[in-house]
Design an enzyme around this catalytic site. Sequence first.
Site, PDB file in Angstrom:
ATOM      1  N   ASP A  71      21.030  -4.863  33.226  1.00  0.00           N
ATOM      2  CA  ASP A  71      20.145  -5.844  33.864  1.00  0.00           C
ATOM      3  C   ASP A  71      19.211  -5.223  34.894  1.00  0.00           C
ATOM      4  OD1 ASP A  71      21.550  -7.787  32.376  1.00  0.00           O
ATOM      5  OD2 ASP A  71      23.084  -7.866  33.924  1.00  0.00           O
TER       6      ASP A  71
ATOM      7  N   HIS B 239      17.727  -9.648  27.688  1.00  0.00           N
ATOM      8  CA  HIS B 239      16.539  -9.134  28.364  1.00  0.00           C
ATOM      9  C   HIS B 239      15.641 -10.323  28.701  1.00  0.00           C
ATOM     10  CE1 HIS B 239      17.379  -5.022  26.993  1.00  0.00           C
ATOM     11  NE2 HIS B 239      17.469  -5.469  25.769  1.00  0.00           N
TER      12      HIS B 239
HETATM   13  P1  GTP Z   1      20.289  -5.812  29.724  1.00  0.00           P
HETATM   14  O1  GTP Z   1      19.962  -5.155  28.436  1.00  0.00           O
HETATM   15  O2  GTP Z   1      21.100  -7.066  29.551  1.00  0.00           O
HETATM   16  O3  GTP Z   1      21.002  -4.863  30.641  1.00  0.00           O
HETATM   17  O4  GTP Z   1      18.952  -6.423  30.494  1.00  0.00           O
HETATM   18  P2  GTP Z   1      17.584  -5.970  31.194  1.00  0.00           P
HETATM   19  O5  GTP Z   1      17.702  -4.599  31.745  1.00  0.00           O
HETATM   20  O6  GTP Z   1      16.446  -6.214  30.261  1.00  0.00           O
HETATM   21  O7  GTP Z   1      17.461  -6.940  32.446  1.00  0.00           O
HETATM   22  P3  GTP Z   1      17.514  -8.530  32.585  1.00  0.00           P
HETATM   23  O8  GTP Z   1      16.297  -9.105  31.946  1.00  0.00           O
HETATM   24  O9  GTP Z   1      18.813  -9.078  32.154  1.00  0.00           O
HETATM   25  O10 GTP Z   1      17.498  -8.694  34.181  1.00  0.00           O
HETATM   26  C1  GTP Z   1      16.472  -8.277  34.970  1.00  0.00           C
HETATM   27  C2  GTP Z   1      15.942  -9.453  35.800  1.00  0.00           C
HETATM   28  O11 GTP Z   1      15.050  -8.958  36.798  1.00  0.00           O
HETATM   29  C3  GTP Z   1      15.126 -10.433  34.957  1.00  0.00           C
HETATM   30  O12 GTP Z   1      15.347 -11.735  35.447  1.00  0.00           O
HETATM   31  C4  GTP Z   1      13.676  -9.995  35.214  1.00  0.00           C
HETATM   32  O13 GTP Z   1      12.754 -11.047  35.067  1.00  0.00           O
HETATM   33  C5  GTP Z   1      13.757  -9.550  36.652  1.00  0.00           C
HETATM   34  N1  GTP Z   1      12.815  -8.477  37.050  1.00  0.00           N
HETATM   35  C6  GTP Z   1      12.356  -7.418  36.344  1.00  0.00           C
HETATM   36  N2  GTP Z   1      11.557  -6.642  37.119  1.00  0.00           N
HETATM   37  C7  GTP Z   1      11.528  -7.223  38.352  1.00  0.00           C
HETATM   38  C8  GTP Z   1      10.892  -6.900  39.598  1.00  0.00           C
HETATM   39  O14 GTP Z   1      10.205  -5.879  39.746  1.00  0.00           O
HETATM   40  N3  GTP Z   1      11.086  -7.767  40.635  1.00  0.00           N
HETATM   41  C9  GTP Z   1      11.862  -8.878  40.526  1.00  0.00           C
HETATM   42  N4  GTP Z   1      11.980  -9.658  41.598  1.00  0.00           N
HETATM   43  N5  GTP Z   1      12.494  -9.202  39.382  1.00  0.00           N
HETATM   44  C10 GTP Z   1      12.334  -8.391  38.312  1.00  0.00           C
HETATM   45  P1  IMP Z   2      31.228  -6.966  26.494  1.00  0.00           P
HETATM   46  O1  IMP Z   2      30.197  -5.937  26.229  1.00  0.00           O
HETATM   47  O2  IMP Z   2      30.765  -8.361  26.178  1.00  0.00           O
HETATM   48  O3  IMP Z   2      32.551  -6.629  25.860  1.00  0.00           O
HETATM   49  O4  IMP Z   2      31.515  -6.975  28.066  1.00  0.00           O
HETATM   50  C1  IMP Z   2      32.170  -5.884  28.695  1.00  0.00           C
HETATM   51  C2  IMP Z   2      31.624  -5.702  30.124  1.00  0.00           C
HETATM   52  O5  IMP Z   2      30.247  -5.301  30.057  1.00  0.00           O
HETATM   53  C3  IMP Z   2      31.651  -6.967  30.967  1.00  0.00           C
HETATM   54  O6  IMP Z   2      31.880  -6.617  32.309  1.00  0.00           O
HETATM   55  C4  IMP Z   2      30.239  -7.521  30.822  1.00  0.00           C
HETATM   56  O7  IMP Z   2      29.869  -8.319  31.910  1.00  0.00           O
HETATM   57  C5  IMP Z   2      29.422  -6.227  30.766  1.00  0.00           C
HETATM   58  N1  IMP Z   2      28.163  -6.395  30.018  1.00  0.00           N
HETATM   59  C6  IMP Z   2      28.012  -6.460  28.668  1.00  0.00           C
HETATM   60  N2  IMP Z   2      26.707  -6.601  28.346  1.00  0.00           N
HETATM   61  C7  IMP Z   2      26.017  -6.611  29.509  1.00  0.00           C
HETATM   62  C8  IMP Z   2      24.624  -6.707  29.830  1.00  0.00           C
HETATM   63  O8  IMP Z   2      23.740  -6.819  28.983  1.00  0.00           O
HETATM   64  N3  IMP Z   2      24.310  -6.680  31.153  1.00  0.00           N
HETATM   65  C9  IMP Z   2      25.251  -6.526  32.105  1.00  0.00           C
HETATM   66  N4  IMP Z   2      26.563  -6.452  31.864  1.00  0.00           N
HETATM   67  C10 IMP Z   2      26.945  -6.480  30.570  1.00  0.00           C
HETATM   68 MG    MG Z   3      20.374  -8.357  30.888  1.00  0.00          MG
END
Ligand code: GTP
Ligand code: IMP
Ligand code: MG
Length: 340
Positions: free
Chosen positions: A13, A43
């Site tokens: 995230d 995402h």
């Molecule tokens: P995973 O593959 O699940 O690990 O996700 P990810 O890396 O794509 O991130 P995800 O979208 O779950 O979470 C990032 C959050 O931060 C989202 O709600 C975005 O909209 C937000 N975000 C991204 N860049 C910025 C930034 O520069 N500032 C702020 N305030 N929020 C941001």
């Molecule tokens: P699983 O991948 O669903 O088995 O989850 C195992 C661990 O990884 C848990 O702690 C989840 O919260 C974490 N996890 C899995 N996918 C994500 C992701 O996309 N973002 C953040 N944590 C994750």
């Molecule tokens: Mg995410």
Amino acid sequence: MGSTIVVGGFFGDEGKGKIVSHIAFADKPAIIARGGIGPNAGHTIEVSGRKFGVRMIPSGFVYPNARLLIGAGVLVDPRVLLSEAELLEDVKRVGVDYRCAIIEKKHITIDKDDPHLSRTIGSTGTGCGPAAADRARRTTIQASEIQELSPFLTDAAAETNQALEAGENVILEGSQGFGISLFYGTFPYVTSKDTTASQIAADVGVGPTRIDDTIVVFKTFPTRVGEGPFETQMSEGEAKKLEIEEFGTVTGRPRRIGWWDPKMAAYSAMINGATQVGITGLDKLDPNVRGVDQYDDLSTKVRTFLREAEKEVGVPFTLLSTGPELAEIVDLREEKLKRA
Ligand code: GTP
Ligand code: IMP
Ligand code: MG
């Protein structure tokens, strides 16, 4: 640019979706291919006030001209994939490697009911862990056996390598983050596969000699969902005071929030072989920089943070995100090339 891998450097995230979308519009890749575990990822991308959340298709889908591939290493939940494909004007953009393993209902049931997975580990309940276990036991079914997926089936590895051979740009998109890697994370509080850049290349079927750039994404305040150690975690009260609370895209669970962790950032950049760093949430460090897209317009506070962090990590910070919107970013990649 050639081939660029984007991976998460903390616990997931970090905002990989935002970074991938930005580089897609900037570099116009022919292909954006997803590696990583499966639909446990979420995402979020915000474009012109509209918010999109995707779990299966590459988050770079907002850039309309790239073919969107899912690599053989990824676990596919056909129901999630088909509903996300509807987001696209041109469904034919999506290709699923015929060797992807399929998540079945039974995997989701086990993931939710098994107290070790659902409670001790705090899994996302999306069936990924049980499907990965069955894949290792060689009992999963492959995408090629699923009728509804037949319009999407392809050899994603061949397509990606052919695009690189033709001199096109390609983005390989990772999911999750370094701290929850099965190999390098805080075992057993981790996901069911490695999450580093090498794994993402293998997931898509691109060899290590063909990777040009690896961008590791960090966030100014790391977050963690689910159980497990988190050295720099702050109290809920502190996060509230700073107004930096966050909630999960897939589960809606509140994310645990921590302070910037230079030690973890350096270690994760090393194992990922980072050539560049993307950092999100600079606006959380200083709300005055929200939306800034030029380096010179960043505040002294943010510039000092960046200078220190770059020194600690030892890799150039080239993508500086100043808000969730696609356009809220400073892109220094050209400058880095000039300096090199
Ligand atoms: P995973 O593959 O699940 O690990 O996700 P990810 O890396 O794509 O991130 P995800 O979208 O779950 O979470 C990032 C959050 O931060 C989202 O709600 C975005 O909209 C937000 N975000 C991204 N860049 C910025 C930034 O520069 N500032 C702020 N305030 N929020 C941001
Ligand atoms: P699983 O991948 O669903 O088995 O989850 C195992 C661990 O990884 C848990 O702690 C989840 O919260 C974490 N996890 C899995 N996918 C994500 C992701 O996309 N973002 C953040 N944590 C994750
Ligand atoms: Mg995410």
